[in-house]
Enzyme design. Structure first.
Site, PDB file in Angstrom:
ATOM      1  N   TYR A  45      -1.915  -1.662  10.383  1.00 24.21           N
ATOM      2  CA  TYR A  45      -1.955  -1.929   8.941  1.00 24.21           C
ATOM      3  C   TYR A  45      -0.739  -1.333   8.246  1.00 24.21           C
ATOM      4  CZ  TYR A  45      -3.619  -1.459   4.092  1.00 24.21           C
ATOM      5  OH  TYR A  45      -3.734  -1.486   2.729  1.00 24.21           O
ATOM      6  N   SER A  77       0.849  -1.194   0.000  1.00 23.73           N
ATOM      7  CA  SER A  77       0.000   0.000   0.000  1.00 23.73           C
ATOM      8  C   SER A  77       0.880   1.238   0.000  1.00 23.73           C
ATOM      9  CB  SER A  77      -0.904   0.021   1.240  1.00 23.73           C
ATOM     10  OG  SER A  77      -1.568   1.275   1.361  1.00 23.73           O
TER      11      SER A  77
END
Length: 253
Positions: free
Chosen positions: A157, A144
Protein backbone atom coordinates in the site's frame (compact mmCIF):
# COMPACT_ATOMS: atom_id res chain seq x y z
CA UNK A 1 -26.74 24.38 -8.11
CA UNK A 2 -24.75 27.64 -7.92
CA UNK A 3 -21.10 27.32 -7.05
CA UNK A 4 -17.50 27.61 -8.24
CA UNK A 5 -17.79 24.39 -10.26
CA UNK A 6 -20.88 25.32 -12.27
CA UNK A 7 -20.64 23.84 -15.76
CA UNK A 8 -17.93 21.33 -14.79
CA UNK A 9 -18.30 17.56 -14.88
CA UNK A 10 -16.40 15.33 -12.47
CA UNK A 11 -15.78 11.61 -12.25
CA UNK A 12 -15.01 10.25 -8.77
CA UNK A 13 -13.79 6.70 -8.21
CA UNK A 14 -14.38 4.93 -4.93
CA UNK A 15 -17.36 7.24 -4.67
CA UNK A 16 -19.33 5.29 -2.07
CA UNK A 17 -16.61 5.04 0.59
CA UNK A 18 -16.14 7.40 3.53
CA UNK A 19 -13.90 9.80 1.63
CA UNK A 20 -15.49 9.26 -1.78
CA UNK A 21 -19.03 10.03 -0.68
CA UNK A 22 -17.96 13.24 1.08
CA UNK A 23 -15.97 14.32 -1.99
CA UNK A 24 -18.87 13.56 -4.29
CA UNK A 25 -21.41 15.45 -2.19
CA UNK A 26 -19.15 18.49 -1.93
CA UNK A 27 -18.41 18.59 -5.67
CA UNK A 28 -22.12 18.45 -6.41
CA UNK A 29 -22.93 21.08 -3.76
CA UNK A 30 -20.44 23.40 -5.43
CA UNK A 31 -22.07 22.97 -8.82
CA UNK A 32 -20.36 20.06 -10.56
CA UNK A 33 -22.20 17.28 -12.34
CA UNK A 34 -20.77 14.04 -10.97
CA UNK A 35 -20.32 10.46 -12.16
CA UNK A 36 -20.09 8.16 -9.13
CA UNK A 37 -17.81 5.22 -9.95
CA UNK A 38 -18.02 2.29 -7.54
CA UNK A 39 -17.29 -1.42 -7.30
CA UNK A 40 -20.08 -3.80 -6.23
CA UNK A 41 -21.92 -1.14 -4.22
CA UNK A 42 -25.04 -0.51 -6.27
CA UNK A 43 -27.37 0.40 -3.42
CA UNK A 44 -25.03 2.89 -1.76
CA UNK A 45 -24.24 4.48 -5.14
CA UNK A 46 -27.92 4.82 -6.01
CA UNK A 47 -28.68 6.34 -2.60
CA UNK A 48 -25.83 8.83 -2.97
CA UNK A 49 -26.98 9.85 -6.44
CA UNK A 50 -30.51 10.31 -5.12
CA UNK A 51 -29.21 12.40 -2.21
CA UNK A 52 -27.55 14.73 -4.72
CA UNK A 53 -30.42 14.94 -7.20
CA UNK A 54 -32.96 15.55 -4.41
CA UNK A 55 -30.97 18.67 -3.56
CA UNK A 56 -30.97 19.98 -7.11
CA UNK A 57 -27.71 18.46 -8.31
CA UNK A 58 -26.92 16.05 -11.09
CA UNK A 59 -25.23 12.70 -10.48
CA UNK A 60 -25.26 9.20 -11.90
CA UNK A 61 -23.86 5.95 -10.46
CA UNK A 62 -21.58 3.79 -12.64
CA UNK A 63 -20.08 0.43 -11.67
CA UNK A 64 -16.54 -0.42 -12.74
CA UNK A 65 -13.44 -2.30 -11.63
CA UNK A 66 -10.86 0.42 -12.22
CA UNK A 67 -8.01 -2.10 -11.95
CA UNK A 68 -8.96 -3.35 -15.42
CA UNK A 69 -8.15 -1.34 -18.55
CA UNK A 70 -11.24 -2.45 -20.45
CA UNK A 71 -13.51 -1.62 -17.50
CA UNK A 72 -11.96 1.85 -17.21
CA UNK A 73 -12.51 2.44 -20.92
CA UNK A 74 -16.16 1.43 -20.60
CA UNK A 75 -16.59 3.61 -17.50
CA UNK A 76 -15.21 6.69 -19.23
CA UNK A 77 -17.35 6.16 -22.33
CA UNK A 78 -20.48 5.72 -20.17
CA UNK A 79 -19.73 8.87 -18.19
CA UNK A 80 -19.11 10.89 -21.35
CA UNK A 81 -22.22 9.59 -23.09
CA UNK A 82 -24.41 10.42 -20.09
CA UNK A 83 -22.88 13.68 -18.90
CA UNK A 84 -20.58 15.04 -21.59
CA UNK A 85 -16.83 15.66 -21.42
CA UNK A 86 -15.16 15.02 -18.07
CA UNK A 87 -13.32 18.10 -16.76
CA UNK A 88 -12.32 16.81 -13.30
CA UNK A 89 -11.19 13.36 -12.26
CA UNK A 90 -10.86 12.52 -8.58
CA UNK A 91 -8.95 9.26 -8.53
CA UNK A 92 -9.89 8.03 -5.08
CA UNK A 93 -10.37 4.26 -5.40
CA UNK A 94 -8.03 2.19 -3.28
CA UNK A 95 -7.67 -0.56 -0.72
CA UNK A 96 -5.79 -0.92 2.56
CA UNK A 97 -4.62 -4.53 2.80
CA UNK A 98 -2.64 -5.12 6.00
CA UNK A 99 -0.14 -7.95 5.81
CA UNK A 100 3.26 -8.49 7.42
CA UNK A 101 6.22 -8.03 5.12
CA UNK A 102 7.31 -11.63 5.66
CA UNK A 103 3.91 -12.81 4.37
CA UNK A 104 3.73 -10.48 1.36
CA UNK A 105 3.85 -12.62 -1.76
CA UNK A 106 4.31 -11.39 -5.34
CA UNK A 107 0.56 -11.83 -5.79
CA UNK A 108 -0.18 -9.61 -2.80
CA UNK A 109 2.28 -7.03 -4.11
CA UNK A 110 0.70 -7.01 -7.57
CA UNK A 111 -2.78 -6.63 -6.09
CA UNK A 112 -1.74 -3.66 -3.94
CA UNK A 113 -0.18 -1.86 -6.90
CA UNK A 114 -3.08 -2.64 -9.23
CA UNK A 115 -5.58 -1.12 -6.81
CA UNK A 116 -3.59 1.79 -5.43
CA UNK A 117 -1.43 2.85 -8.38
CA UNK A 118 -2.23 1.23 -11.73
CA UNK A 119 -5.93 2.14 -11.46
CA UNK A 120 -4.97 5.82 -11.24
CA UNK A 121 -2.75 5.53 -14.32
CA UNK A 122 -5.50 3.82 -16.31
CA UNK A 123 -8.07 6.49 -15.48
CA UNK A 124 -5.80 9.43 -16.23
CA UNK A 125 -4.55 7.85 -19.45
CA UNK A 126 -8.10 7.43 -20.70
CA UNK A 127 -9.47 10.83 -19.71
CA UNK A 128 -6.67 13.29 -20.37
CA UNK A 129 -6.79 13.32 -24.21
CA UNK A 130 -10.30 14.82 -24.11
CA UNK A 131 -9.23 17.31 -21.43
CA UNK A 132 -6.27 18.33 -23.58
CA UNK A 133 -8.60 18.89 -26.53
CA UNK A 134 -10.59 21.43 -24.52
CA UNK A 135 -7.51 23.02 -22.94
CA UNK A 136 -8.72 22.56 -19.35
CA UNK A 137 -8.64 19.74 -16.83
CA UNK A 138 -8.04 18.75 -13.24
CA UNK A 139 -6.51 15.47 -12.10
CA UNK A 140 -6.74 14.98 -8.34
CA UNK A 141 -5.32 11.77 -6.90
CA UNK A 142 -5.89 10.62 -3.34
CA UNK A 143 -2.69 9.38 -1.70
CA UNK A 144 -1.75 8.98 1.95
CA UNK A 145 0.60 10.56 4.47
CA UNK A 146 1.88 7.04 5.05
CA UNK A 147 3.91 7.46 1.86
CA UNK A 148 6.04 9.79 3.98
CA UNK A 149 5.55 8.31 7.44
CA UNK A 150 5.70 4.57 6.73
CA UNK A 151 3.94 1.92 8.82
CA UNK A 152 4.35 -1.77 9.44
CA UNK A 153 2.24 -4.38 7.60
CA UNK A 154 1.48 -2.02 4.70
CA UNK A 155 4.45 -2.37 2.36
CA UNK A 156 2.47 -2.75 -0.85
CA UNK A 157 0.00 0.00 0.00
CA UNK A 158 2.67 2.50 1.03
CA UNK A 159 4.83 1.73 -1.99
CA UNK A 160 1.86 2.30 -4.28
CA UNK A 161 0.93 5.58 -2.59
CA UNK A 162 4.51 6.82 -2.91
CA UNK A 163 4.37 5.86 -6.59
CA UNK A 164 1.10 7.76 -6.93
CA UNK A 165 2.80 10.97 -5.83
CA UNK A 166 5.45 10.37 -8.50
CA UNK A 167 2.81 9.68 -11.13
CA UNK A 168 1.03 12.90 -10.21
CA UNK A 169 4.21 14.95 -10.57
CA UNK A 170 4.95 13.32 -13.91
CA UNK A 171 1.45 14.12 -15.15
CA UNK A 172 1.88 17.73 -14.06
CA UNK A 173 4.96 18.00 -16.28
CA UNK A 174 3.36 16.17 -19.21
CA UNK A 175 0.01 17.92 -19.16
CA UNK A 176 0.59 21.44 -17.87
CA UNK A 177 1.30 22.78 -21.36
CA UNK A 178 -2.19 21.73 -22.49
CA UNK A 179 -4.06 23.29 -19.57
CA UNK A 180 -4.35 20.33 -17.19
CA UNK A 181 -3.20 20.44 -13.58
CA UNK A 182 -2.39 17.33 -11.54
CA UNK A 183 -2.19 17.29 -7.75
CA UNK A 184 -2.24 14.68 -5.00
CA UNK A 185 -4.08 14.98 -1.70
CA UNK A 186 -2.52 12.94 1.10
CA UNK A 187 -5.02 12.47 3.93
CA UNK A 188 -3.85 11.72 7.43
CA UNK A 189 -5.92 9.84 9.98
CA UNK A 190 -9.47 10.49 8.83
CA UNK A 191 -12.36 9.23 10.93
CA UNK A 192 -14.58 7.03 8.75
CA UNK A 193 -17.14 4.36 9.72
CA UNK A 194 -15.00 1.55 8.29
CA UNK A 195 -12.50 2.22 11.07
CA UNK A 196 -14.82 0.55 13.58
CA UNK A 197 -14.40 -2.80 11.85
CA UNK A 198 -10.58 -2.83 11.84
CA UNK A 199 -9.54 -1.10 15.08
CA UNK A 200 -9.74 -3.05 18.34
CA UNK A 201 -9.65 0.01 20.62
CA UNK A 202 -10.75 3.18 18.77
CA UNK A 203 -10.26 5.46 21.78
CA UNK A 204 -6.67 4.34 22.33
CA UNK A 205 -5.95 4.65 18.63
CA UNK A 206 -7.36 8.18 18.60
CA UNK A 207 -5.20 9.17 21.58
CA UNK A 208 -2.08 7.88 19.82
CA UNK A 209 -3.01 9.74 16.66
CA UNK A 210 -3.68 13.07 18.37
CA UNK A 211 -0.26 12.88 19.96
CA UNK A 212 1.22 12.94 16.42
CA UNK A 213 -0.82 15.92 15.21
CA UNK A 214 -0.75 19.69 15.73
CA UNK A 215 -4.53 20.01 15.39
CA UNK A 216 -6.12 18.17 18.29
CA UNK A 217 -9.05 16.51 16.61
CA UNK A 218 -9.52 13.64 14.19
CA UNK A 219 -9.70 14.46 10.54
CA UNK A 220 -13.09 14.32 8.85
CA UNK A 221 -13.98 13.28 5.29
CA UNK A 222 -15.25 16.84 4.72
CA UNK A 223 -11.71 18.13 5.37
CA UNK A 224 -10.50 16.12 2.39
CA UNK A 225 -13.52 17.07 0.28
CA UNK A 226 -12.83 20.78 0.85
CA UNK A 227 -9.26 20.35 -0.42
CA UNK A 228 -10.49 18.47 -3.48
CA UNK A 229 -12.94 21.21 -4.40
CA UNK A 230 -10.29 23.91 -4.01
CA UNK A 231 -7.88 22.08 -6.34
CA UNK A 232 -10.71 21.62 -8.84
CA UNK A 233 -11.53 25.33 -9.09
CA UNK A 234 -10.12 28.13 -11.19
CA UNK A 235 -8.50 29.53 -8.05
CA UNK A 236 -6.05 26.60 -8.07
CA UNK A 237 -5.09 27.01 -11.72
CA UNK A 238 -1.47 27.88 -10.89
CA UNK A 239 -1.00 24.91 -8.55
CA UNK A 240 0.22 21.65 -10.05
CA UNK A 241 2.52 18.76 -9.26
CA UNK A 242 1.94 19.21 -5.53
CA UNK A 243 1.06 16.88 -2.67
CA UNK A 244 -1.30 18.56 -0.22
CA UNK A 245 -1.29 16.84 3.16
CA UNK A 246 -4.64 17.05 4.91
CA UNK A 247 -3.40 15.60 8.16
CA UNK A 248 -3.74 18.10 11.00
CA UNK A 249 0.00 18.67 10.99
CA UNK A 250 1.05 15.03 11.39
CA UNK A 251 3.80 15.33 8.78
CA UNK A 252 5.51 18.71 8.89
CA UNK A 253 8.62 18.24 6.77
Amino acid sequence: MPGPLNGRTALVTGATGGLGSAITRRLAADGATVALAHLHDDQAAAELATHITDRGGNAIPLAADVREAEAVSTLCHQAHDALGPIDIVVSNAGAYPRRPWTETTPTHWDEALATNLTSHYLLAHKLTPAMAATGWGRIITIGSVLAAAGRHDLTGYISAKAGLEGLTRALARELGPVGITANCIAPGSIRVPAEDTVVDDPEAMTARQLARQCVQRRGRPDDVAAAVVFLATEDAGFITGQTLRVDGGWILA
